[in-house]
Design a protein around this motif. Structure first.
Motif, short mmCIF file in Angstrom:
data_model
loop_
_atom_site.label_atom_id
_atom_site.label_comp_id
_atom_site.label_asym_id
_atom_site.label_seq_id
_atom_site.Cartn_x
_atom_site.Cartn_y
_atom_site.Cartn_z
N VAL A 223 -5.92 2.08 -1.41
CA VAL A 223 -5.12 3.18 -1.98
C VAL A 223 -6.03 4.37 -2.32
O VAL A 223 -5.72 5.52 -1.99
N LEU B 29 -6.40 -4.00 -2.22
CA LEU B 29 -5.36 -2.98 -2.35
C LEU B 29 -5.84 -1.68 -3.02
O LEU B 29 -5.65 -0.59 -2.47
N THR C 101 0.85 -1.20 0.00
CA THR C 101 0.00 0.00 0.00
C THR C 101 0.88 1.25 0.00
O THR C 101 0.66 2.18 -0.78
N SER D 72 -8.04 -4.35 5.16
CA SER D 72 -7.53 -4.69 3.82
C SER D 72 -8.09 -6.01 3.31
O SER D 72 -7.97 -6.32 2.13
#
Ligand code: DC
Length: 225
Positions: free
Chosen positions: A214, A210, A21, A205
């Motif tokens: 982000v 991902l 990340t 997560s």
């Protein structure tokens, strides 16, 4: 003092996806990436180089004090650890050094030395720091604070997959036990234990993945501009 560009703190337990990340964020934002766990691993490696046992607190702290720790940046922005000017990045990624880093990270003297290094690296902003106590201790005034979570089982599953992708056989139960014991050590130590800052945004997560994580952090960065 306000910084022209933010400090982004990414904290969370081992195997939660902090490194990936943080790397993607740093690439997209053009920020510097700081892997703070590598510094603890560097102190453990420096002690081992000198034949000092990780049980020897005073010896390890003295080594931490006299070792020069810095980062060189790889072409993709990944930080590579320099120990007394020598690149040692590949040597710190072993299970042995993971255990050593966890052990030496509980010593207040080690944390004190590494605190100054981390603050120096992030002072100007425009930086993503990943670790355990960035939002609570290193940069309590970070403009963006994220605490990543995922179950120990999910983290063990990812780790096994990761090792298998690299051609290494791995035992799920053994890895799960190691993750649990490192979580326990990191979150129960007396100094700077692993925990979310009160003002951190907690992101899971496992359910998000991902790209969603982000995007979420990028929105936080935009909203602090
Ligand atoms: O993120 P990592 O697995 O490379 O970290 C290695 C060890 O260092 C981890 O067990 C806990 C410690 N650590 C810490 O105490 N504080 C940090 N900011 C980063 C790592």
């Amino acid at each position: 003092m306000t910084r022209p560009r933010p400090v982004i703190a990414i904290d969370g337990p081992a195997g939660v996806g902090k490194s990936t990340t943080a790397r993607v964020l740093a690439q997209r934002l053009g920020y510097t990436l700081v892997d703070t766990g590598a510094l603890y691993r560097g102190v453990a490696l420096a002690a081992r180089d000198r034949g000092i046992s990780w049980d020897d607190e005073a010896g390890v702290v003295a080594i931490g004090d006299e070792t020069e720790l810095a980062f060189a940046s790889q072409h993709d922005g990944t930080p590579r650890l320099l120990l007394n000017g020598e690149e040692r990045a590949d040597e710190i990624r072993t299970p042995e050094l993971s255990a050593g880093a966890s052990q030496v990270s509980a010593y207040p003297g080690v944390r004190r030395v590494l605190l100054d290094i981390q603050r120096d690296l992030g002072r100007e902003g425009g930086v993503v720091l990943e670790g355990r106590d960035i939002g609570t201790v290193v940069f309590p005034d970070a403009e963006v604070k994220v605490f990543l979570t995922a179950s120990a089982e999910e983290r063990a599953r990812r780790r096994v997959q990761d090792l298998r992708d690299r051609g290494t056989m791995a035992d799920y139960d053994e890895i799960l036990a190691k993750i649990r014991s490192r979580d326990e050590a990191d979150s129960t130590r007396a100094i700077a234990p692993l925990r979310p800052a009160e003002d951190a945004v907690i992101l899971d997560s496992t359910s998000l993945g991902l790209e969603a994580v982000v995007q979420h952090v990028l929105e936080l960065v935009q909203s602090c501009n």
